[in-house]
Scaffold this motif. Structure first.
Motif, PDB file in Angstrom:
ATOM      1  N   THR A  78      55.538  27.442  33.786  1.00  0.00           N
ATOM      2  CA  THR A  78      55.875  28.303  32.880  1.00  0.00           C
ATOM      3  C   THR A  78      54.964  28.457  31.656  1.00  0.00           C
ATOM      4  N   ARG A  79      54.305  27.477  31.358  1.00  0.00           N
ATOM      5  CA  ARG A  79      53.257  27.250  30.456  1.00  0.00           C
ATOM      6  C   ARG A  79      52.005  28.293  30.650  1.00  0.00           C
ATOM      7  N   THR A  80      51.854  28.260  32.090  1.00  0.00           N
ATOM      8  CA  THR A  80      50.622  28.930  32.642  1.00  0.00           C
ATOM      9  C   THR A  80      50.822  30.213  33.385  1.00  0.00           C
ATOM     10  N   MET A  81      51.944  30.812  32.883  1.00  0.00           N
ATOM     11  CA  MET A  81      52.134  32.142  33.523  1.00  0.00           C
ATOM     12  C   MET A  81      51.286  33.238  33.156  1.00  0.00           C
ATOM     13  N   ARG A  82      50.835  33.163  31.818  1.00  0.00           N
ATOM     14  CA  ARG A  82      49.767  34.188  31.252  1.00  0.00           C
ATOM     15  C   ARG A  82      48.495  34.034  31.773  1.00  0.00           C
ATOM     16  N   TRP A  83      47.968  32.830  31.565  1.00  0.00           N
ATOM     17  CA  TRP A  83      46.590  32.522  31.866  1.00  0.00           C
ATOM     18  C   TRP A  83      46.456  32.652  33.630  1.00  0.00           C
ATOM     19  N   GLY A  84      47.749  32.221  34.142  1.00  0.00           N
ATOM     20  CA  GLY A  84      47.563  32.204  35.527  1.00  0.00           C
ATOM     21  C   GLY A  84      47.695  33.766  36.190  1.00  0.00           C
ATOM     22  N   GLY A  85      48.211  34.438  35.497  1.00  0.00           N
ATOM     23  CA  GLY A  85      48.456  36.068  35.723  1.00  0.00           C
ATOM     24  C   GLY A  85      46.990  36.583  35.630  1.00  0.00           C
ATOM     25  N   VAL A  86      46.279  36.247  34.439  1.00  0.00           N
ATOM     26  CA  VAL A  86      44.772  36.645  34.281  1.00  0.00           C
ATOM     27  C   VAL A  86      44.065  36.260  35.532  1.00  0.00           C
ATOM     28  N   ILE A  87      44.140  34.824  35.857  1.00  0.00           N
ATOM     29  CA  ILE A  87      43.199  34.462  36.892  1.00  0.00           C
ATOM     30  C   ILE A  87      43.471  35.354  38.394  1.00  0.00           C
ATOM     31  N   LEU A  88      44.749  35.358  38.630  1.00  0.00           N
ATOM     32  CA  LEU A  88      45.235  36.110  39.717  1.00  0.00           C
ATOM     33  C   LEU A  88      44.533  37.805  39.660  1.00  0.00           C
ATOM     34  N   GLY A  89      44.792  38.282  38.570  1.00  0.00           N
ATOM     35  CA  GLY A  89      44.213  39.672  38.452  1.00  0.00           C
ATOM     36  C   GLY A  89      42.789  39.861  38.507  1.00  0.00           C
ATOM     37  N   LEU A  90      41.951  38.672  38.077  1.00  0.00           N
ATOM     38  CA  LEU A  90      40.643  38.657  38.375  1.00  0.00           C
ATOM     39  C   LEU A  90      40.235  38.303  39.803  1.00  0.00           C
ATOM     40  N   PHE A  91      41.195  37.500  40.221  1.00  0.00           N
ATOM     41  CA  PHE A  91      40.938  37.098  41.704  1.00  0.00           C
ATOM     42  C   PHE A  91      41.111  38.567  42.705  1.00  0.00           C
ATOM     43  N   ILE A  92      42.206  39.193  42.512  1.00  0.00           N
ATOM     44  CA  ILE A  92      42.403  40.455  43.055  1.00  0.00           C
ATOM     45  C   ILE A  92      41.192  41.298  43.208  1.00  0.00           C
ATOM     46  N   VAL A  93      40.551  41.420  41.888  1.00  0.00           N
ATOM     47  CA  VAL A  93      39.502  42.450  41.988  1.00  0.00           C
ATOM     48  C   VAL A  93      38.279  41.817  42.875  1.00  0.00           C
ATOM     49  N   TRP A  94      37.983  40.427  42.799  1.00  0.00           N
ATOM     50  CA  TRP A  94      36.984  40.000  43.599  1.00  0.00           C
ATOM     51  C   TRP A  94      37.368  40.060  45.119  1.00  0.00           C
ATOM     52  N   LEU A 117      39.046  42.196  46.623  1.00  0.00           N
ATOM     53  CA  LEU A 117      38.989  43.491  47.091  1.00  0.00           C
ATOM     54  C   LEU A 117      37.424  43.847  47.440  1.00  0.00           C
ATOM     55  N   LEU A 118      36.445  43.622  46.613  1.00  0.00           N
ATOM     56  CA  LEU A 118      35.185  43.814  46.514  1.00  0.00           C
ATOM     57  C   LEU A 118      34.755  42.926  47.612  1.00  0.00           C
ATOM     58  N   ASP A 119      35.121  41.852  47.878  1.00  0.00           N
ATOM     59  CA  ASP A 119      34.492  40.875  48.744  1.00  0.00           C
ATOM     60  C   ASP A 119      35.053  41.437  50.405  1.00  0.00           C
TER      61      ASP A 119
END
Lengths: 223, 249
Positions: free
Chosen positions: A109-125, A127-129
């Motif tokens: 529960t506590r990591t939802m926000r930062w976890g979401g940011v990590i997942l967003g950055l991951f999606i970018v990488w 797709l580029l990969d």
């Protein structure tokens, strides 16, 4: 109605829940598709090609694929925008912290926000990969996804980034799926245990299923 | 019992506050938490100091006036109101941190007293029935199924103390609002305003600057009356139903 939804915290949370469930549905299909890598280059590449011809002859080449991509982009943008706006509001609603602090709520529960940011950055990488090949290690070959996947997971950073992101995904789904059910009003006392179990099983299966691919490459089962 | 208290002191709404340390001695384990604070205040008054301001009224656990975040927990370590918390829940020699409810919608007025009138405005937005009820009606005049009556009563237990807001990391008032919405929406007397009630109360809740729900469950854990987390789910369901119905009109 759209205005009522977007202007309300409850409505905006509904947007988050629905877009999250759309992405979750996609991830289940994506994970099952990925596991075909264990059946060899032929089957995996054939499956990747089939994704472009789904719906033919009614749909033109890649139309279905682009339709899915558009739905996913809309879902990601809606999910991230509502999460950002709601988070801003939440932080503003609780400006001063308690002097006597204690850890509140579960780790997921506590990591939802930062976890979401990590997942967003991951999606970018990601797709580029593996979609555009822009940051791919070793020559990216259009139409040869099997080799491209093996290339990525033959680098240590490819494995680390992917595995960390999939662990974040598992945590995100664990809290997110159950929360979506509450937001959409389908949770109840009687269903609570079942919903939590489904959330945990989904989180575990998706994380394990996705991580199975880099593990396959690392152990040499896939090469 | 001898205790060290660290209490939030703040002169007025505009002033900077800080934690002040006080020693209290001769506390009986049978005293309530508020009686312990009364002992502290008597000493402060005798010493010519400003007593600690805190909210209290019935001291029976039914009015919702008392507040206080004690050692990081709204209403302290037991699942009850601060007035019904007894010193036997603490050990001799303990250091106890006492802070006010923290939420931007609940601004501090003085020391441990916060302004909870945002809750009144949420109630004004729809937490009532428009049917004239007069004196207590004949019980069989309007049949209410037992399950609905129990459900309504469970939510009517909410005393509006604000512990849910204080405990929520987002300063959200979802549990309070859902208790009121669920209580009235399930009863036949509340049926005429079923849609407008939930839409208006949620809109007022947002307008007051409360945060949103992230389903951490802290509110339901802190609630001295045991309003369950699933109440919020029930309110979400009512809200979505109302938004659909009103959208069609």
């Amino acid at each position: 109605m759209a205005r009522t939804m977007w202007d309300s915290t409850v409505g905006k949370k509904t947007v988050m829940a629905v877009s999250g469930l759309i992405m979750l549905l996609y991830l289940v299909a994506h994970m099952i598709g990925n596991l075909k890598i264990y059946f060899g280059a032929g089957e995996f590449n054939h499956y990747a090609h089939w994704l472009r011809t789904v719906g033919e002859p009614f749909m033109h080449y890649e139309w279905t694929l682009w339709l899915i991509r558009i739905v996913l982009v809309v879902a990601v943008v809606a999910h991230a925008t509502s999460a950002y706006q709601l988070s801003r509001r939440d932080i503003k609603a609780r400006p001063s912290k308690y002097v006597h602090a204690r850890p509140r709520s579960s780790y997921a529960t506590r990591t939802m926000r930062w976890g979401g940011v990590i997942l967003g950055l991951f999606i970018v990488w990601h797709l580029l990969d593996l979609t555009t090949g822009t940051v791919h290690s070793g020559g990216f070959q259009e139409g040869h996804p099997y080799q491209n996947v093996v290339d990525t997971f033959s680098t240590w950073y490819g494995d680390v980034v992917y595995i960390v992101a999939m662990l974040a995904l598992g945590l995100h789904i664990r809290h997110g799926f159950w929360s979506a059910a509450q937001t959409l009003g389908v949770g109840s006392r009687a269903r609570d245990r079942a919903l939590k179990t489904v959330a945990n099983v989904l989180a575990l299966l998706l994380t394990a299923g996705f991580i199975a691919v880099p593990v396959g490459v690392m152990t040499g089962v896939v090469s | 019992m001898k205790l060290t208290l660290r209490v939030w002191r703040q002169k007025n709404a505009g002033a900077e506050g800080a934690m002040s340390t006080y020693e209290v001695d001769g506390i009986s384990s049978d005293m309530s938490f508020l009686e312990m604070l009364d002992v502290l205040n008597e000493r402060l008054i005798l010493a010519g100091e400003d007593p600690v301001a805190f909210d209290h009224d019935c001291r029976e656990g039914i009015c919702g006036a008392c507040s206080l975040v004690i050692n990081g927990d709204a209403h302290g370590p037991e699942r009850t109101t601060t007035c019904q918390l007894h010193m036997r829940s603490f050990q001799d020699g303990d250091t106890i941190d006492i802070e006010p409810w923290r939420a931007s919608a609940f601004p501090v007025i003085k020391d441990l007293v916060v302004d909870r009138s945002a809750f009144d405005r949420i109630i004004q937005a729809g937490g009532y029935v428009t049917a004239p009820t007069g004196s207590a009606p004949e019980a069989h005049a309007t049949p209410v199924p037992k399950a609905d009556a129990d459900f309504a009563f469970e939510h009517a237990e909410c005393i509006g103390c604000g512990a849910c807001v204080a405990a929520c990391p987002n300063g959200a008032a979802m549990l309070f609002t859902s208790a009121k919405v669920n209580h009235l929406n399930v009863l036949p007397q509340g049926a005429p305003e079923r849609e407008t009630r939930v839409l208006d109360m949620v809109a007022q809740m947002d307008a007051e600057g409360f945060g949103g729900c992230t389903l951490t469950g802290e509110c339901a854990t802190a609630c001295p009356k045991g309003i369950p987390l699933v109440s919020i789910t029930g309110m979400n369901k009512e809200w979505l139903r109302a938004a659909r119905k009103v959208g069609k009109r």
